[in-house]
Design a protein around this motif. Structure first.
Motif, short mmCIF file in Angstrom:
data_model
loop_
_atom_site.label_atom_id
_atom_site.label_comp_id
_atom_site.label_asym_id
_atom_site.label_seq_id
_atom_site.Cartn_x
_atom_site.Cartn_y
_atom_site.Cartn_z
N VAL A 144 0.79 -1.15 0.00
CA VAL A 144 -0.03 0.04 0.02
C VAL A 144 0.89 1.27 -0.14
CG1 VAL A 144 -2.13 -1.09 1.18
CG2 VAL A 144 -0.37 -0.12 2.44
N THR A 145 2.18 1.17 0.21
CA THR A 145 3.02 2.28 0.27
C THR A 145 3.65 2.57 -0.97
OG1 THR A 145 4.96 0.97 1.08
CG2 THR A 145 3.44 2.11 2.74
N ARG B 107 -10.87 2.96 1.00
CA ARG B 107 -10.36 2.15 -0.09
C ARG B 107 -10.88 0.80 0.28
NH1 ARG B 107 -4.65 3.35 -1.47
NH2 ARG B 107 -4.85 1.73 -3.38
N ILE B 108 -10.58 0.34 1.58
CA ILE B 108 -11.00 -0.91 2.07
C ILE B 108 -12.37 -1.18 2.34
CG2 ILE B 108 -10.77 -2.21 4.10
CD1 ILE B 108 -7.72 -1.35 4.78
N ALA B 109 -12.97 -0.06 2.57
CA ALA B 109 -14.43 -0.15 2.66
C ALA B 109 -14.96 -0.40 1.25
CB ALA B 109 -15.19 1.28 3.18
N ARG B 110 -14.66 0.24 0.40
CA ARG B 110 -15.04 0.27 -1.17
C ARG B 110 -14.85 -1.13 -1.62
NH1 ARG B 110 -18.52 0.84 -4.79
NH2 ARG B 110 -17.73 1.03 -6.88
N LEU B 111 -13.86 -1.85 -1.31
CA LEU B 111 -13.53 -3.13 -1.58
C LEU B 111 -14.55 -4.07 -1.16
CD1 LEU B 111 -11.59 -5.39 -3.24
CD2 LEU B 111 -10.37 -5.45 -0.80
N GLN B 112 -14.65 -3.89 0.14
CA GLN B 112 -15.85 -4.75 1.05
C GLN B 112 -17.15 -4.44 0.63
OE1 GLN B 112 -14.96 -3.43 5.12
NE2 GLN B 112 -13.41 -5.07 5.37
N GLN B 113 -17.71 -3.33 0.14
CA GLN B 113 -18.85 -3.18 -0.53
C GLN B 113 -19.09 -3.83 -1.52
OE1 GLN B 113 -18.92 1.09 -1.30
NE2 GLN B 113 -19.68 1.78 0.85
N GLN B 114 -17.99 -4.19 -2.34
CA GLN B 114 -18.08 -4.84 -3.85
C GLN B 114 -18.09 -6.53 -3.62
OE1 GLN B 114 -15.38 -3.22 -6.77
NE2 GLN B 114 -15.96 -1.21 -6.13
N PHE C 182 -6.36 -1.10 -5.37
CA PHE C 182 -6.95 -2.55 -5.08
C PHE C 182 -8.47 -2.49 -4.91
CE2 PHE C 182 -5.75 -0.86 -1.02
CZ PHE C 182 -6.86 -0.87 -0.33
N GLN C 183 -9.11 -1.31 -4.53
CA GLN C 183 -10.39 -1.11 -4.32
C GLN C 183 -11.29 -1.63 -5.28
OE1 GLN C 183 -8.46 1.54 -4.19
NE2 GLN C 183 -9.39 3.06 -5.25
N ASN C 184 -10.82 -1.55 -6.64
CA ASN C 184 -11.40 -1.85 -7.78
C ASN C 184 -11.39 -3.33 -8.19
OD1 ASN C 184 -11.88 0.85 -8.38
ND2 ASN C 184 -10.13 1.15 -9.51
#
Length: 133
Positions: free
Chosen positions: A62-63, A116-123, A70-72
């Motif tokens: 992530v750095t 970004r992590i929340a977006r990944l989890q939503q998908q 990755f959220q996509n």
């Protein structure tokens, strides 16, 4: 042969049942070895992945720059991701950091990591975290 030798030979004979069981055992081991080595396990109604219970997720630092989105991944077939590296902060070994560069709060703000992590989890994706020393 003397009588003692005949008795000894008779005691060492395999019974027909033991011989059949031994041959069946050898046949099963041989068949299993051939099927496993040639990868023909799918012909028996099992998928190779199901048998081996494999799991894969891409590894993302992530750095790193440029930033990998990755959220996509939630919109792709493989929705999961392994995020790296949570390590101890160089100035305080009891404090976690992302790659030794960002505190958890800094990563949330500067890398927008929480969103970004929340977006990944939503998908429907799952994120795992890789830690080191």
């Amino acid at each position: 042969m003397t009588k003692n030798k005949k008795e000894l030979v008779q005691e060492r004979r395999l019974s027909p049942l033991r011989l059949i069981l031994l041959l069946m055992f050898i046949a099963i081991l041989t068949t299993g070895g051939i099927v496993g080595a040639t990868g023909n396990i799918g012909k028996f109604g099992f998928s190779r992945a199901a048998v081996l219970n494999q799991w894969f997720a891409p590894y993302v630092d992530v750095t790193a720059t440029p930033m990998f989105m990755f959220q996509n991944l939630g919109s792709t077939e493989n929705k999961d991701v392994v995020l790296a590296f949570i390590v101890s902060d160089p100035t305080n070994s009891c404090t976690p950091s992302w790659g030794g560069s960002y505190t958890l709060d800094q990563a949330s703000e500067e890398l927008d990591l929480d969103r970004r992590i929340a977006r990944l989890q939503q998908q429907g994706g799952m994120s795992l975290f890789l830690s080191g020393v």
